[in-house]
Motif scaffolding. Structure first.
Motif, PDB file in Angstrom:
ATOM      1  N   LEU A   1       0.802  -1.216   0.000  1.00 35.44           N
ATOM      2  CA  LEU A   1       0.000   0.000   0.000  1.00 35.44           C
ATOM      3  C   LEU A   1       0.840   1.274   0.000  1.00 35.44           C
ATOM      4  O   LEU A   1       0.432   2.286  -0.577  1.00 35.44           O
ATOM      5  CB  LEU A   1      -0.933  -0.009   1.215  1.00 35.44           C
TER       6      LEU A   1
ATOM      7  N   ARG B   1       0.097   3.971  -2.811  1.00 39.58           N
ATOM      8  CA  ARG B   1      -0.303   5.342  -2.501  1.00 39.58           C
ATOM      9  C   ARG B   1       0.613   6.350  -3.183  1.00 39.58           C
ATOM     10  O   ARG B   1       0.149   7.322  -3.791  1.00 39.58           O
ATOM     11  CB  ARG B   1      -0.265   5.554  -0.995  1.00 39.58           C
ATOM     12  N   GLN B   2       1.940   6.110  -3.116  1.00 41.13           N
ATOM     13  CA  GLN B   2       2.884   7.053  -3.703  1.00 41.13           C
ATOM     14  C   GLN B   2       2.690   7.176  -5.215  1.00 41.13           C
ATOM     15  O   GLN B   2       2.735   8.273  -5.778  1.00 41.13           O
ATOM     16  CB  GLN B   2       4.306   6.605  -3.390  1.00 41.13           C
TER      17      GLN B   2
ATOM     18  N   TRP C   1     -12.407   2.867  -3.302  1.00 38.75           N
ATOM     19  CA  TRP C   1     -11.805   3.665  -2.240  1.00 38.75           C
ATOM     20  C   TRP C   1     -12.795   4.085  -1.136  1.00 38.75           C
ATOM     21  O   TRP C   1     -12.380   4.751  -0.189  1.00 38.75           O
ATOM     22  CB  TRP C   1     -11.208   4.938  -2.851  1.00 38.75           C
TER      23      TRP C   1
ATOM     24  N   TRP D   1      -5.169   0.000   4.734  1.00 40.65           N
ATOM     25  CA  TRP D   1      -6.031   0.232   3.582  1.00 40.65           C
ATOM     26  C   TRP D   1      -7.053   1.331   3.865  1.00 40.65           C
ATOM     27  O   TRP D   1      -7.335   2.158   2.998  1.00 40.65           O
ATOM     28  CB  TRP D   1      -6.749  -1.064   3.175  1.00 40.65           C
TER      29      TRP D   1
ATOM     30  N   VAL E   1      -5.229   4.664   3.526  1.00 41.59           N
ATOM     31  CA  VAL E   1      -4.827   4.975   2.161  1.00 41.59           C
ATOM     32  C   VAL E   1      -6.035   5.259   1.287  1.00 41.59           C
ATOM     33  O   VAL E   1      -6.057   6.216   0.497  1.00 41.59           O
ATOM     34  CB  VAL E   1      -3.993   3.819   1.584  1.00 41.59           C
ATOM     35  N   SER E   2      -7.098   4.440   1.426  1.00 44.37           N
ATOM     36  CA  SER E   2      -8.270   4.616   0.561  1.00 44.37           C
ATOM     37  C   SER E   2      -8.972   5.945   0.849  1.00 44.37           C
ATOM     38  O   SER E   2      -9.440   6.621  -0.080  1.00 44.37           O
ATOM     39  CB  SER E   2      -9.245   3.453   0.759  1.00 44.37           C
TER      40      SER E   2
ATOM     41  N   GLU F   1      -7.572   8.655   1.890  1.00 47.37           N
ATOM     42  CA  GLU F   1      -6.743   9.719   1.337  1.00 47.37           C
ATOM     43  C   GLU F   1      -6.896   9.803  -0.179  1.00 47.37           C
ATOM     44  O   GLU F   1      -7.022  10.901  -0.738  1.00 47.37           O
ATOM     45  CB  GLU F   1      -5.279   9.484   1.711  1.00 47.37           C
ATOM     46  N   LEU F   2      -6.926   8.667  -0.847  1.00 47.43           N
ATOM     47  CA  LEU F   2      -7.037   8.668  -2.304  1.00 47.43           C
ATOM     48  C   LEU F   2      -8.409   9.156  -2.748  1.00 47.43           C
ATOM     49  O   LEU F   2      -8.536   9.880  -3.751  1.00 47.43           O
ATOM     50  CB  LEU F   2      -6.777   7.262  -2.852  1.00 47.43           C
TER      51      LEU F   2
END
Length: 865
Positions: A766, A770-771, A800, A812, A815-816, A818-819
């Motif tokens: 992840l 993400r990056q 997401w 997850w 990260v989700s 944020e995305l």
């Protein structure tokens, strides 16, 4: 000789008025020409041939009594039978007619000629009285044979006085030292040798064409173009001096012809004004052999006649030609069925020239070796005969066999089989003359110096050397120092095919590998005492050739011992590679250098051709010498894999040492994946094979060669089989899979099994995912593409959206969220009503009403925020 002297002049017949040769009453005269300063007196030629017809140029059958030296008692017939004189006059006109210039006149260019007549007789003619008169000598067939000793050209040049009356008995027909016939006249050997040197490039082709006249009776006439008839005469004289005497009476010639097409002679001399086109290709290629000494190319090349080449070489060097025995078959023998090359009665035999050429230093081994097989055998047979002939003559100032020995070695350097008979003859002469106590040493010298060949050398050893191998076998029962003299004898006589030498070399090889330094030193001393490089090479070949991997340490010990210097002195680039590698290892890893590991391995590659390891055997030997039974340090493995390649390491049985490249690499990159792909060809356990396959699969996914959705189940199974994965491998695989996910379509990621893998993934996947998604270039791409792809917007929302069910990883959720906020939020905020409606319809169709309500709620939160 029974000859007829006849005179003619160019005049009108009183009855018909025709211009023709008119007989003049004969009268005794001291010479052939009335004028003592006649122009032809300085030049003459002679030859032997099959005879030319005076009228048509056809070759007549030679008279049965024309053998050399068979002429009757000389006598001069000045009153010939009138009818016969008329017939001779007709022949004279036919023969001399080719010399007529424009208008039918005999120009001063017409000098003299020699022709054979249909009945076997001969006719010598010369012009006189300012070109209007012709003097002729007519000889019957038996008389012509006398020209084997008296060349026609010399007879003409000297005058006929030697053939007249009682003077003929006192005439000098040759010098007592074997000079050329008639050498007291105008064509002595020295003069002809000087002439040959002045025309060096043309001599061999000319003699080859002269000989061809007798090889092929229908051969082409020779046209010799020169400014002066005297020069043509010298060419003919050179031919006569080169041919066997029995051929001389058969060679016909004329020193000047105005119309060569009408000339019946073999050799036709012409001047610049002759009615002959010297540049006509048809004439040059099919009708005549033209030897052009004017402004033409010289003589046409002919390199297939060794007799002509060697005879010309002797003339040019000023060396007298060997005499031809009187018993040669000559032209008569050839007319009866031909003389085969190489036969004993061949008058053109190369063997007759060989002794003279050898004594003059004019024969090379390369030249003999290049001859056709039958000719080479003929020459070598002559050389063999010389061995016993020369050996019977006192040596004088030097060894008469030295030149033959040098020539034999020269021949053997090009072809040993050709030189073998001569080498055997020289060897037998030397061995037969040796003292009994020196016989073995002389046999050794003979075997070393002469190109005998294996079979001949073995036969000579059996005949002269005794059983030196048996002596060596007896000596092997004694201490090693007692082997020296028997070994020296065996090597010296070349008895290298016996069991004694095999046993000795094996024992010496084992002694050099011995751990005891004293034993090694004794073996080295024996080899030095024998002093034979071939024996030392043979022992070193066994030492390096028989050594397996287990014995390489013994070779390294030898190289590092006190005998290391001895070993280095005898090694060269042809020595066994294991021995050279062992010596280099001991030298570079010892005091002063102290190289270890990959530094030593790299240094050892300097011993290899091209400084590259290209075969598994060499790689295994180098590995054994550098790391003994171990392996490189983990940090050194990538370097070894790059230099040697994993495939070659596996082929050498060293793959097990390289498995850390896959299970515990420093980093995961394309090189690591390449190593993993190659390691799949080795025998691996389940975990190692799964790890290698996992790396290869992850790279293929990252390179878009495979579908993420189709291969996700296999990826998950491999991760289970490869567990526990090392930290570097786990994160390296995660980064590769993240690259594959970023470039996959959203609706593929929102489906199982990819969706399940994402929501349960840890930071190794992840974090790079993400990056990559938050990369500025990726965000710009999505900002351009998503507004016109409503289904893609709905899929990213489903992927997401926040999930709180059991099993979803904390990473997850973070990260989700944020995305969703950073990527999808700005895209949705910029959509118009129609685009929003399209997205809502897509979510309803695929995800249902519940997801649509969640979507609307999320949109409202964006506006409220």
């Amino acid at each position: 000789m029974a000859i007829r002297h006849l005179s003619y002049r160019l005049d009108e017949e009183p009855i018909t008025g025709a211009v023709r040769l008119v007989p003049v009453p004969a009268r005794p005269r001291p010479g052939l020409c009335s004028e003592p300063d006649a122009e032809f007196a300085g030049g003459a030629e002679s030859g032997a041939g099959s005879g030319g017809s005076a009228g048509s140029g056809a070759e007549p059958e030679p008279a049965s009594g024309s053998a050399p030296g068979s002429g009757p008692d000389p006598g001069l017939d000045l009153n010939p039978d009138p009818s016969h004189a008329a017939e001779v006059a007709e022949w004279v006109e036919l023969v001399v007619g080719a010399g007529s210039g424009p208008g039918g006149g005999l120009g001063r260019e017409a000098r003299f000629s020699y022709s054979r007549l249909p009945d076997g007789a001969s006719l010598l003619c010369c012009t006189a009285d300012a070109g209007r008169g012709v003097l002729a000598i007519h000889l019957t067939g038996p008389d012509t044979a006398q020209f084997a000793k008296e060349w026609p050209v010399n007879l003409l040049a000297d005058g006929a006085d030697g053939a007249d009356g009682a003077d003929g008995a006192d005439r000098d027909t040759g010098d007592p030292d074997g000079e050329l016939p008639g050498s007291g006249g105008h064509f002595g050997r020295d003069e002809l040798a000087a002439f040959a040197r002045a025309h060096e490039r043309r001599v061999a082709p000319f003699l080859a064409d002269v000989r061809r006249l007798f090889d092929d009776p229908a051969g082409r006439q020779l046209v010799v173009a020169e400014e002066s008839p005297d020069t043509v005469a010298r060419w003919v004289a050179l031919a006569c001096a080169s041919l066997p005497p029995a051929y001389v009476p058969e060679l016909t010639f004329t020193t000047r012809a105005a119309d060569p097409g009408r000339a019946p002679q073999h050799i036709v001399g012409i001047g610049p004004d002759a009615a002959f086109d010297r540049f006509d290709s048809t004439a040059l290629e099919h009708l005549y052999r033209v030897h052009d000494g004017l402004d033409g190319p010289g003589s046409p090349p002919r390199t297939d006649d060794t007799w002509a080449t060697w005879t010309a070489r002797l003339w040019i060097a000023g060396v007298p030609l060997p005499p031809t025995p009187a018993g040669d078959g000559g032209a008569e023998a050839e007319a009866e069925g031909g003389v085969e090359d190489g036969a004993e009665d061949d008058p053109f035999s190369l063997g007759r020239l060989v002794p003279t050429l050898v004594r003059a230093g004019l024969l090379s081994g390369a030249e003999v070796a290049a001859l056709p097989d039958d000719r080479a055998r003929e020459v070598v047979d002559a050389l063999v005969a010389m061995v016993w002939t020369v050996a019977s003559v006192p040596a004088g100032d030097g060894d008469p066999l030295r030149g033959l020995t040098a020539l034999c070695r020269d021949i053997g350097a090009h072809t040993q089989a050709t030189a073998a008979p001569l080498a055997v003859a020289l060897a037998r002469h030397r061995l037969g003359a040796a003292d009994p106590q020196e016989l073995v040493g002389e046999l050794a010298a003979v075997c070393a110096e002469l190109p005998l060949g294996e079979n001949a050398a073995r036969a000579l050893r059996a005949e002269y050397g005794g059983d030196v191998d048996e002596e060596l076998r007896r000596a092997l029962r004694e201490p090693m120092e007692a082997w020296v003299e028997p070994l020296r004898l065996v090597v010296a006589v070349g008895a290298d095919d016996g069991r004694g030498l095999d046993t000795a070399t094996n024992r010496l090889s084992r002694a050099l590998r011995d751990l005891d330094d004293t034993t090694r030193a004794r073996a080295a001393r024996v080899l030095d005492a024998v002093g034979d490089a071939s024996l030392t090479r043979r022992v070193l070949a066994l030492l390096g050739g028989e050594s397996g991997l287990g014995r390489l340490n013994l070779l390294r010990e030898l190289a590092a011992s006190a005998q290391g210097d001895w070993l280095r002195r005898h090694l060269d680039e042809n020595s066994p590679l294991p021995l050279r590698l062992a010596e280099a290892t001991a030298r570079w890893s010892g005091p002063g250098n102290g190289l270890r590991g990959v530094a030593l391995f790299d240094k050892l590659t300097e011993v290899l051709r091209g400084r590259r390891v290209t075969d598994a055997t060499t790689l295994a030997q180098m590995w054994r010498l550098v790391w003994r039974g171990g392996a490189p340090e983990p940090a050194e493995l990538p370097w070894v894999a790059r230099v040697c390649t994993v495939r070659l390491l596996i082929e050498a049985g060293l793959g097990r040492h390289m498995r850390a490249l896959v299970t515990a690499p420093d980093r995961v990159d394309r090189e690591t994946v390449t190593f993993a792909r190659d390691m799949l060809h080795d025998r691996l356990n389940r975990q190692e094979r799964a790890t290698a396959q996992l790396l290869v699969l992850a790279q293929d996914l990252a390179d878009h060669r495979l579908s993420v959705r189709q291969e996700m189940s296999k990826l998950q199974a491999l991760m289970v089989d490869a567990a526990p994965l090392g930290h570097t491998v786990r994160h390296g695989v995660g980064a590769l899979v993240a690259r594959a996910l970023v470039h996959a379509e959203a609706d593929q990621l929102a489906r199982q099994p990819v969706f399940g893998h994402l929501i349960h993934a840890g930071p190794e996947l992840l974090v790079p995912y993400r990056q990559l998604m938050l990369d500025e270039a990726k965000q710009d791409q999505l900002a351009r593409e998503l507004p016109v792809r409503p289904h893609e917007v709905g899929a990213y929302y489903f992927l997401w959206r926040p999930l709180s069910r059991s099993g979803v990883s904390h990473d997850w959720r973070r990260v989700s969220e944020e995305l969703l906020r950073e990527i999808l939020g700005p895209v949705v905020a910029g959509l118009d009503e129609r685009q929003l409606s399209d997205v809502a319809n897509a979510i309803l169709d695929v995800q249902g009403e519940q997801r649509l309500r969640e979507w609307n709620a999320w949109r409202d939160s964006l506006r409220a925020g």
